[in-house]
Design a protein around this motif. Structure first.
Motif, PDB file in Angstrom:
ATOM      1  N   LYS A 185      68.842  11.633 -12.567  1.00  0.00           N
ATOM      2  CA  LYS A 185      68.602  12.005 -13.972  1.00  0.00           C
ATOM      3  C   LYS A 185      67.262  11.457 -14.464  1.00  0.00           C
ATOM      4  N   GLU A 186      66.987  10.186 -14.192  1.00  0.00           N
ATOM      5  CA  GLU A 186      65.738   9.586 -14.663  1.00  0.00           C
ATOM      6  C   GLU A 186      64.538  10.196 -13.957  1.00  0.00           C
ATOM      7  N   TRP A 187      64.678  10.582 -12.704  1.00  0.00           N
ATOM      8  CA  TRP A 187      63.614  11.244 -11.961  1.00  0.00           C
ATOM      9  C   TRP A 187      63.332  12.630 -12.552  1.00  0.00           C
ATOM     10  N   VAL A 188      64.395  13.391 -12.846  1.00  0.00           N
ATOM     11  CA  VAL A 188      64.234  14.724 -13.428  1.00  0.00           C
ATOM     12  C   VAL A 188      63.555  14.628 -14.792  1.00  0.00           C
ATOM     13  N   GLU A 189      63.977  13.672 -15.601  1.00  0.00           N
ATOM     14  CA  GLU A 189      63.386  13.521 -16.928  1.00  0.00           C
ATOM     15  C   GLU A 189      61.907  13.164 -16.846  1.00  0.00           C
ATOM     16  N   PHE A 190      61.558  12.292 -15.914  1.00  0.00           N
ATOM     17  CA  PHE A 190      60.160  11.901 -15.760  1.00  0.00           C
ATOM     18  C   PHE A 190      59.314  13.098 -15.321  1.00  0.00           C
ATOM     19  N   LEU A 191      59.799  13.861 -14.344  1.00  0.00           N
ATOM     20  CA  LEU A 191      59.072  15.038 -13.897  1.00  0.00           C
ATOM     21  C   LEU A 191      58.887  16.036 -15.028  1.00  0.00           C
TER      22      LEU A 191
ATOM     23  N   GLY B 250      72.604  34.303 -11.536  1.00  0.00           N
ATOM     24  CA  GLY B 250      71.870  33.835 -10.368  1.00  0.00           C
ATOM     25  C   GLY B 250      70.747  32.866 -10.663  1.00  0.00           C
ATOM     26  N   ALA B 251      70.507  32.567 -11.926  1.00  0.00           N
ATOM     27  CA  ALA B 251      69.413  31.647 -12.299  1.00  0.00           C
ATOM     28  C   ALA B 251      69.983  30.269 -12.603  1.00  0.00           C
ATOM     29  N   THR B 252      70.416  29.575 -11.568  1.00  0.00           N
ATOM     30  CA  THR B 252      71.034  28.262 -11.723  1.00  0.00           C
ATOM     31  C   THR B 252      69.991  27.207 -12.087  1.00  0.00           C
ATOM     32  N   ARG B 253      70.298  26.407 -13.051  1.00  0.00           N
ATOM     33  CA  ARG B 253      69.381  25.354 -13.471  1.00  0.00           C
ATOM     34  C   ARG B 253      69.490  24.136 -12.539  1.00  0.00           C
ATOM     35  N   PRO B 254      68.409  23.324 -12.475  1.00  0.00           N
ATOM     36  CA  PRO B 254      68.463  22.123 -11.636  1.00  0.00           C
ATOM     37  C   PRO B 254      69.631  21.202 -11.958  1.00  0.00           C
ATOM     38  N   ALA B 255      69.993  21.080 -13.238  1.00  0.00           N
ATOM     39  CA  ALA B 255      71.109  20.199 -13.602  1.00  0.00           C
ATOM     40  C   ALA B 255      72.390  20.628 -12.910  1.00  0.00           C
ATOM     41  N   ALA B 256      72.605  21.930 -12.803  1.00  0.00           N
ATOM     42  CA  ALA B 256      73.812  22.427 -12.139  1.00  0.00           C
ATOM     43  C   ALA B 256      73.769  22.132 -10.641  1.00  0.00           C
TER      44      ALA B 256
ATOM     45  N   LEU C 159      75.746  16.107 -15.470  1.00  0.00           N
ATOM     46  CA  LEU C 159      74.481  16.224 -16.187  1.00  0.00           C
ATOM     47  C   LEU C 159      74.446  17.546 -16.938  1.00  0.00           C
ATOM     48  N   VAL C 160      74.034  17.489 -18.209  1.00  0.00           N
ATOM     49  CA  VAL C 160      73.971  18.675 -19.052  1.00  0.00           C
ATOM     50  C   VAL C 160      72.615  18.686 -19.752  1.00  0.00           C
TER      51      VAL C 160
ATOM     52  N   ARG D 206      73.379  24.408 -21.565  1.00  0.00           N
ATOM     53  CA  ARG D 206      73.511  25.561 -20.673  1.00  0.00           C
ATOM     54  C   ARG D 206      73.273  25.116 -19.232  1.00  0.00           C
ATOM     55  N   PHE D 207      73.950  25.804 -18.292  1.00  0.00           N
ATOM     56  CA  PHE D 207      73.813  25.496 -16.872  1.00  0.00           C
ATOM     57  C   PHE D 207      73.032  26.572 -16.113  1.00  0.00           C
ATOM     58  N   GLU D 208      72.780  27.738 -16.762  1.00  0.00           N
ATOM     59  CA  GLU D 208      72.018  28.785 -16.110  1.00  0.00           C
ATOM     60  C   GLU D 208      71.295  29.609 -17.170  1.00  0.00           C
ATOM     61  N   ASP D 209      70.258  30.303 -16.731  1.00  0.00           N
ATOM     62  CA  ASP D 209      69.461  31.125 -17.641  1.00  0.00           C
ATOM     63  C   ASP D 209      69.734  32.609 -17.452  1.00  0.00           C
ATOM     64  N   GLY D 210      70.773  32.911 -16.748  1.00  0.00           N
ATOM     65  CA  GLY D 210      71.122  34.296 -16.480  1.00  0.00           C
ATOM     66  C   GLY D 210      71.813  34.390 -15.136  1.00  0.00           C
TER      67      GLY D 210
END
Length: 487
Positions: A73-79, A39-45, A27-28, A33-37
């Protein structure tokens, strides 16, 4: 979502080949991007890490990985559409789940889920959140559970029941298998015969010996489509010198089974003899000297030499058949030419279109001979095997056959197994289910009431306890409340 491929990894500026399994969903986010800095891991990662651990968590199937990935993926998109984070507070996650349940039940037609699909998604999301809680990524989950006690054969265990699973009414029994007379029709149809056993003059099909042999194999073993399609000739058990009174053990290699678990099912002498006849005559004529080679898109050919019952040399290296997956088996080239799969086409190439063969046979029977004949997909043959085997086990057919063999002092292990094991335990082993609870639920979706009803009627009449009419009334009373009691 994309599927990982390591093709060309040498040019990726990495030192070693990636550990990510081939075909693993990734999932991308839209910004790639996979992080915002730091130690700031994104949910997709986080989801991707969970997906990568699935093969070691009891989910080895590539197809299952994709199903799990789409559900999350569909749950994350809905949220996200409703401003809720994947690892939000419990109150917000529960509110999101409530809205999601309504969306999947009564939302736009294309987005609605049947009850079984919804329950599958809930189960997947529950597994994900339990993992995320254990790993420290989540502090709450959206689901509420209740405790229940599952009991089978006098043994109980505590289980958690997810309250988000959609309740469904108990369905009426529908015939998901072939009755005995329909099995006979189907077997004759595969052979190009009419119901009376004479040649069907309106049929001009080919490869009838092959189709009949593999159809009988599927009916007699209960193998799944992917299993009987990818068998190799060397994996077929030898034919006993004399017809057997009990079934013949049939090993199913782990490389082609669901979950890659080796098991042993069985096959009748008649069906096994048909497979050997096909191997020795029609298949040999088609494959010997064949120039067939796998298409380039499948990968390089895997040339087999020195084959035996356990394995052979593949491109010069000794390998066991057990280790080969279905895609690898399709690329095998036999020593004398042609495919190494059990069933081949006229040019020696692999034949895998069994769903088409079975459905066309059913269509012809329905159009020419029997309008009630059902559609036949490969899994219906597995259901038919299950029902016939359970019927034989319940009525003592195999026990009687085993007694005949016991008296001749042959195959003592299988005789003991047949005479001592409970019917559902035997069926569990034959079908390759992980637990007998799976088998119990499986057979409940078939018409098992008829089997037990007939067994009780026959037994009661045989020992003269009551007349047939009384037996029928008593059994009707026993089964009459099944729907209300949920039995």
């Amino acid at each position: 979502m994309s599927l990982f491929s390591s093709v060309g990894w040498e040019s990726w500026d990495v030192e070693h080949r990636p550990l990510i399994p081939e075909g693993m969903p990734v999932l991308v986010d839209d910004d790639l991007r996979f992080e915002d800095g730091p130690g700031a891991t994104r949910p997709a990662a986080v989801v991707n890490r969970w997906l990568r651990e699935l093969p070691a968590s009891g989910v080895p199937s590539t197809n299952s990985w994709a199903v799990y990935a789409r559900a999350v993926k569909e749950w994350v998109e809905f949220l996200s559409e409703h401003g809720v984070g994947l690892f939000d507070s419990r109150d917000r996650l529960k509110a999101g789940l409530s809205r999601y349940a309504e969306h999947r039940a009564a939302g736009p037609l294309a987005r609605r889920f049947a009850a079984t699909t919804w329950s599958q998604h809930v189960s997947i999301l529950s597994l994900f959140y339990r993992w995320a809680l254990d790993e420290g990524y989540a502090e709450a989950e959206p689901f509420t559970y209740r405790s229940a006690r599952a009991i089978f054969a006098g043994t109980g265990r505590e289980v958690r029941v997810n309250l988000a699973v959609r309740r469904t009414p108990k369905p009426h029994v529908t015939i998901k298998y072939l009755e005995r007379e329909f099995i006979d029709l189907f077997r004759r149809g595969l052979r190009g015969l009419a119901p009376d056993g004479t040649a069907d003059t309106g049929f001009s099909g080919r490869e009838m010996t092959r189709n009949a042999a593999v159809g009988d194999l599927a009916l007699a073993t209960g193998l799944r489509l992917s299993e009987f399609t990818h068998l190799l000739p060397w994996e077929i058990p030898p034919l006993p010198s004399i017809p057997a009174a009990i079934p013949i053990p049939f090993p199913v290699p782990g490389g082609i089974t669901k979950g890659r678990k080796f098991r042993t099912t069985w096959i009748s002498y008649e069906a096994l003899a048909g497979v050997h006849d096909y191997l020795q005559l029609d298949r040999s004529a088609a494959a010997e000297g064949s120039n067939w080679r796998p298409p380039r898109r499948w990968g390089e050919p895997l040339r087999v030499t020195e084959p035996d019952a356990r394995g052979g040399r593949i491109n010069g290296v000794r390998r066991s058949w057990e280790s080969l997956t279905p895609p690898e088996r399709r690329r095998l080239v036999a020593p004398d030419g042609g495919s190494c799969l059990l069933a081949v086409k006229a040019d020696g190439g692999p034949f895998t279109a069994w769903a088409t063969v079975f459905e066309r046979t059913a269509d012809r029977i329905r159009a020419r001979f029997e309008p009630r004949f059902p559609h036949v997909h490969p899994h219906r043959l597995r259901h038919s095997f299950s029902m016939r085997t359970l019927e034989y086990l319940v009525t003592g057919h195999y026990r009687q056959a085993a007694k005949l063999v016991r008296d001749t002092d042959t195959d003592a292990a299988l005789v003991f197994y047949l005479t001592k094991a409970e019917p559902l335990l035997v069926l569990r082993d034959l079908l390759g289910h992980s637990t007998v609870l799976t088998t119990e639920k499986y057979v409940k979706r078939l018409d098992t009431t008829r089997i037990y009803r007939q067994a009780y009627q026959t037994a009661g009449a045989a020992i003269g306890l009551v007349d047939d009419g009384a037996v029928r009334r008593e059994v009707d009373a026993e089964f009459g409340g099944d729907d209300e009691a949920g039995l």
